[in-house]
Design a protein around this motif. Sequence first.
Motif, PDB file in Angstrom:
ATOM      1  N   ASP A 112     -13.022 -36.926  45.675  1.00  0.00           N
ATOM      2  CA  ASP A 112     -12.104 -36.021  44.969  1.00  0.00           C
ATOM      3  C   ASP A 112     -11.176 -36.800  44.039  1.00  0.00           C
ATOM      4  O   ASP A 112     -10.879 -36.362  42.925  1.00  0.00           O
ATOM      5  N   PHE A 113     -10.737 -37.956  44.499  1.00  0.00           N
ATOM      6  CA  PHE A 113      -9.879 -38.813  43.690  1.00  0.00           C
ATOM      7  C   PHE A 113     -10.619 -39.253  42.420  1.00  0.00           C
ATOM      8  O   PHE A 113     -10.082 -39.161  41.312  1.00  0.00           O
ATOM      9  N   PHE A 114     -11.859 -39.723  42.575  1.00  0.00           N
ATOM     10  CA  PHE A 114     -12.648 -40.136  41.416  1.00  0.00           C
ATOM     11  C   PHE A 114     -12.886 -38.977  40.452  1.00  0.00           C
ATOM     12  O   PHE A 114     -12.833 -39.154  39.235  1.00  0.00           O
ATOM     13  N   ARG A 115     -13.136 -37.813  40.982  1.00  0.00           N
ATOM     14  CA  ARG A 115     -13.346 -36.626  40.150  1.00  0.00           C
ATOM     15  C   ARG A 115     -12.098 -36.350  39.304  1.00  0.00           C
ATOM     16  O   ARG A 115     -12.196 -36.096  38.097  1.00  0.00           O
ATOM     17  N   SER A 116     -10.939 -36.426  39.940  1.00  0.00           N
ATOM     18  CA  SER A 116      -9.689 -36.208  39.210  1.00  0.00           C
ATOM     19  C   SER A 116      -9.469 -37.263  38.140  1.00  0.00           C
ATOM     20  O   SER A 116      -9.041 -36.949  37.023  1.00  0.00           O
ATOM     21  N   LEU A 117      -9.759 -38.524  38.464  1.00  0.00           N
ATOM     22  CA  LEU A 117      -9.623 -39.586  37.460  1.00  0.00           C
ATOM     23  C   LEU A 117     -10.492 -39.289  36.248  1.00  0.00           C
ATOM     24  O   LEU A 117     -10.049 -39.429  35.102  1.00  0.00           O
ATOM     25  N   TYR A 118     -11.715 -38.884  36.507  1.00  0.00           N
ATOM     26  CA  TYR A 118     -12.649 -38.591  35.419  1.00  0.00           C
ATOM     27  C   TYR A 118     -12.172 -37.397  34.587  1.00  0.00           C
ATOM     28  O   TYR A 118     -12.114 -37.473  33.361  1.00  0.00           O
ATOM     29  N   LEU A 119     -11.826 -36.313  35.253  1.00  0.00           N
ATOM     30  CA  LEU A 119     -11.427 -35.097  34.545  1.00  0.00           C
ATOM     31  C   LEU A 119     -10.127 -35.271  33.758  1.00  0.00           C
ATOM     32  O   LEU A 119      -9.944 -34.647  32.713  1.00  0.00           O
ATOM     33  N   LEU A 120      -9.244 -36.108  34.255  1.00  0.00           N
ATOM     34  CA  LEU A 120      -7.956 -36.316  33.599  1.00  0.00           C
ATOM     35  C   LEU A 120      -7.941 -37.540  32.697  1.00  0.00           C
ATOM     36  O   LEU A 120      -6.912 -37.866  32.099  1.00  0.00           O
ATOM     37  N   ASP A 121      -9.074 -38.211  32.621  1.00  0.00           N
ATOM     38  CA  ASP A 121      -9.226 -39.398  31.777  1.00  0.00           C
ATOM     39  C   ASP A 121      -8.161 -40.452  32.109  1.00  0.00           C
ATOM     40  O   ASP A 121      -7.463 -40.958  31.234  1.00  0.00           O
ATOM     41  N   ILE A 122      -8.054 -40.759  33.388  1.00  0.00           N
ATOM     42  CA  ILE A 122      -7.120 -41.775  33.867  1.00  0.00           C
ATOM     43  C   ILE A 122      -7.905 -43.057  34.099  1.00  0.00           C
ATOM     44  O   ILE A 122      -8.908 -43.066  34.810  1.00  0.00           O
ATOM     45  N   SER A 123      -7.439 -44.136  33.521  1.00  0.00           N
ATOM     46  CA  SER A 123      -8.139 -45.412  33.661  1.00  0.00           C
ATOM     47  C   SER A 123      -7.788 -46.088  34.988  1.00  0.00           C
ATOM     48  O   SER A 123      -6.737 -45.826  35.589  1.00  0.00           O
ATOM     49  N   LEU A 124      -8.639 -46.995  35.402  1.00  0.00           N
ATOM     50  CA  LEU A 124      -8.369 -47.766  36.609  1.00  0.00           C
ATOM     51  C   LEU A 124      -7.163 -48.686  36.417  1.00  0.00           C
ATOM     52  O   LEU A 124      -6.448 -48.973  37.371  1.00  0.00           O
ATOM     53  N   ASP A 125      -6.923 -49.106  35.193  1.00  0.00           N
ATOM     54  CA  ASP A 125      -5.730 -49.910  34.905  1.00  0.00           C
ATOM     55  C   ASP A 125      -4.453 -49.110  35.168  1.00  0.00           C
ATOM     56  O   ASP A 125      -3.486 -49.629  35.734  1.00  0.00           O
ATOM     57  N   GLU A 126      -4.460 -47.845  34.766  1.00  0.00           N
ATOM     58  CA  GLU A 126      -3.309 -46.978  35.021  1.00  0.00           C
ATOM     59  C   GLU A 126      -3.101 -46.779  36.519  1.00  0.00           C
ATOM     60  O   GLU A 126      -1.971 -46.788  37.005  1.00  0.00           O
ATOM     61  N   VAL A 127      -4.193 -46.603  37.229  1.00  0.00           N
ATOM     62  CA  VAL A 127      -4.123 -46.430  38.685  1.00  0.00           C
ATOM     63  C   VAL A 127      -3.571 -47.704  39.325  1.00  0.00           C
ATOM     64  O   VAL A 127      -2.690 -47.637  40.194  1.00  0.00           O
ATOM     65  N   GLN A 128      -4.065 -48.857  38.903  1.00  0.00           N
ATOM     66  CA  GLN A 128      -3.596 -50.137  39.448  1.00  0.00           C
ATOM     67  C   GLN A 128      -2.098 -50.310  39.223  1.00  0.00           C
ATOM     68  O   GLN A 128      -1.370 -50.728  40.116  1.00  0.00           O
ATOM     69  N   GLN A 129      -1.630 -49.953  38.034  1.00  0.00           N
ATOM     70  CA  GLN A 129      -0.211 -50.074  37.718  1.00  0.00           C
ATOM     71  C   GLN A 129       0.630 -49.166  38.624  1.00  0.00           C
ATOM     72  O   GLN A 129       1.647 -49.589  39.174  1.00  0.00           O
ATOM     73  N   GLN A 130       0.208 -47.932  38.785  1.00  0.00           N
ATOM     74  CA  GLN A 130       0.924 -46.990  39.648  1.00  0.00           C
ATOM     75  C   GLN A 130       0.884 -47.423  41.115  1.00  0.00           C
ATOM     76  O   GLN A 130       1.867 -47.285  41.840  1.00  0.00           O
ATOM     77  N   TYR A 131      -0.263 -47.946  41.517  1.00  0.00           N
ATOM     78  CA  TYR A 131      -0.411 -48.421  42.899  1.00  0.00           C
ATOM     79  C   TYR A 131       0.558 -49.569  43.165  1.00  0.00           C
ATOM     80  O   TYR A 131       1.249 -49.581  44.186  1.00  0.00           O
ATOM     81  N   GLN A 132       0.639 -50.525  42.266  1.00  0.00           N
ATOM     82  CA  GLN A 132       1.537 -51.663  42.434  1.00  0.00           C
ATOM     83  C   GLN A 132       2.984 -51.213  42.482  1.00  0.00           C
ATOM     84  O   GLN A 132       3.769 -51.693  43.296  1.00  0.00           O
ATOM     85  N   GLN A 133       3.332 -50.253  41.637  1.00  0.00           N
ATOM     86  CA  GLN A 133       4.692 -49.704  41.639  1.00  0.00           C
ATOM     87  C   GLN A 133       4.989 -49.026  42.977  1.00  0.00           C
ATOM     88  O   GLN A 133       6.075 -49.192  43.535  1.00  0.00           O
ATOM     89  N   PHE A 134       4.025 -48.276  43.494  1.00  0.00           N
ATOM     90  CA  PHE A 134       4.193 -47.614  44.794  1.00  0.00           C
ATOM     91  C   PHE A 134       4.424 -48.646  45.894  1.00  0.00           C
ATOM     92  O   PHE A 134       5.323 -48.487  46.716  1.00  0.00           O
ATOM     93  N   ILE A 135       3.619 -49.701  45.932  1.00  0.00           N
ATOM     94  CA  ILE A 135       3.747 -50.741  46.940  1.00  0.00           C
ATOM     95  C   ILE A 135       5.124 -51.407  46.848  1.00  0.00           C
ATOM     96  O   ILE A 135       5.815 -51.573  47.864  1.00  0.00           O
ATOM     97  N   ASN A 136       5.541 -51.736  45.648  1.00  0.00           N
ATOM     98  CA  ASN A 136       6.833 -52.397  45.453  1.00  0.00           C
ATOM     99  C   ASN A 136       8.004 -51.522  45.905  1.00  0.00           C
ATOM    100  O   ASN A 136       8.984 -52.020  46.463  1.00  0.00           O
ATOM    101  N   GLN A 137       7.920 -50.217  45.662  1.00  0.00           N
ATOM    102  CA  GLN A 137       9.007 -49.310  46.023  1.00  0.00           C
ATOM    103  C   GLN A 137       9.022 -48.959  47.503  1.00  0.00           C
ATOM    104  O   GLN A 137      10.084 -48.788  48.088  1.00  0.00           O
ATOM    105  N   ASN A 138       7.845 -48.863  48.110  1.00  0.00           N
ATOM    106  CA  ASN A 138       7.778 -48.362  49.487  1.00  0.00           C
ATOM    107  C   ASN A 138       7.598 -49.437  50.549  1.00  0.00           C
ATOM    108  O   ASN A 138       7.892 -49.201  51.720  1.00  0.00           O
ATOM    109  N   PHE A 139       7.106 -50.594  50.151  1.00  0.00           N
ATOM    110  CA  PHE A 139       6.850 -51.658  51.108  1.00  0.00           C
ATOM    111  C   PHE A 139       7.317 -53.008  50.559  1.00  0.00           C
ATOM    112  O   PHE A 139       6.536 -53.939  50.407  1.00  0.00           O
TER     113      PHE A 139
END
Length: 124
Positions: free
Chosen positions: A95-122
């Motif tokens: 489902d996550f991959f489907r959303s990435l495809y449909l919304l045209d979200i790059s893996l680079d954008e996901v990586q950036q958001q993931y790193q921000q999440f880790i830094n803020q929460n852990f």
Amino acid sequence: MNFNDREAIYLQIAAYVSDHISLGKWLPEQKIPSVRDLAVELQVNPNTVMRTYEYLQNQGVVFNKRGLGLFVTADALEKIKVQRKERFMQQELPDFFRSLYLLDISLDEVQQQYQQFINQNFPK
């Protein structure tokens, strides 16, 4: 705890218990709250917590010391990771991959958001 309608309550409580173990709040060989105590804390029926604990015992995450209560198994963290990873890979990732495809979200954008999440929460 806020419960959702998409999953059985006992499984949501199992995820809650697993989170506590994964985050190091409940350590291997440590006693966990009694059925009654957790039911009061989460404001649920004790039978629901009992079902959760039976499920977690069957998964090898907790074990019963007769007369003393339930304890986290020595390898609970590894078992939780294996079970959650399998579920995530089979149920949530497609489902996550489907959303990435449909919304045209790059893996680079996901990586950036993931790193921000880790830094803020852990933070380290």
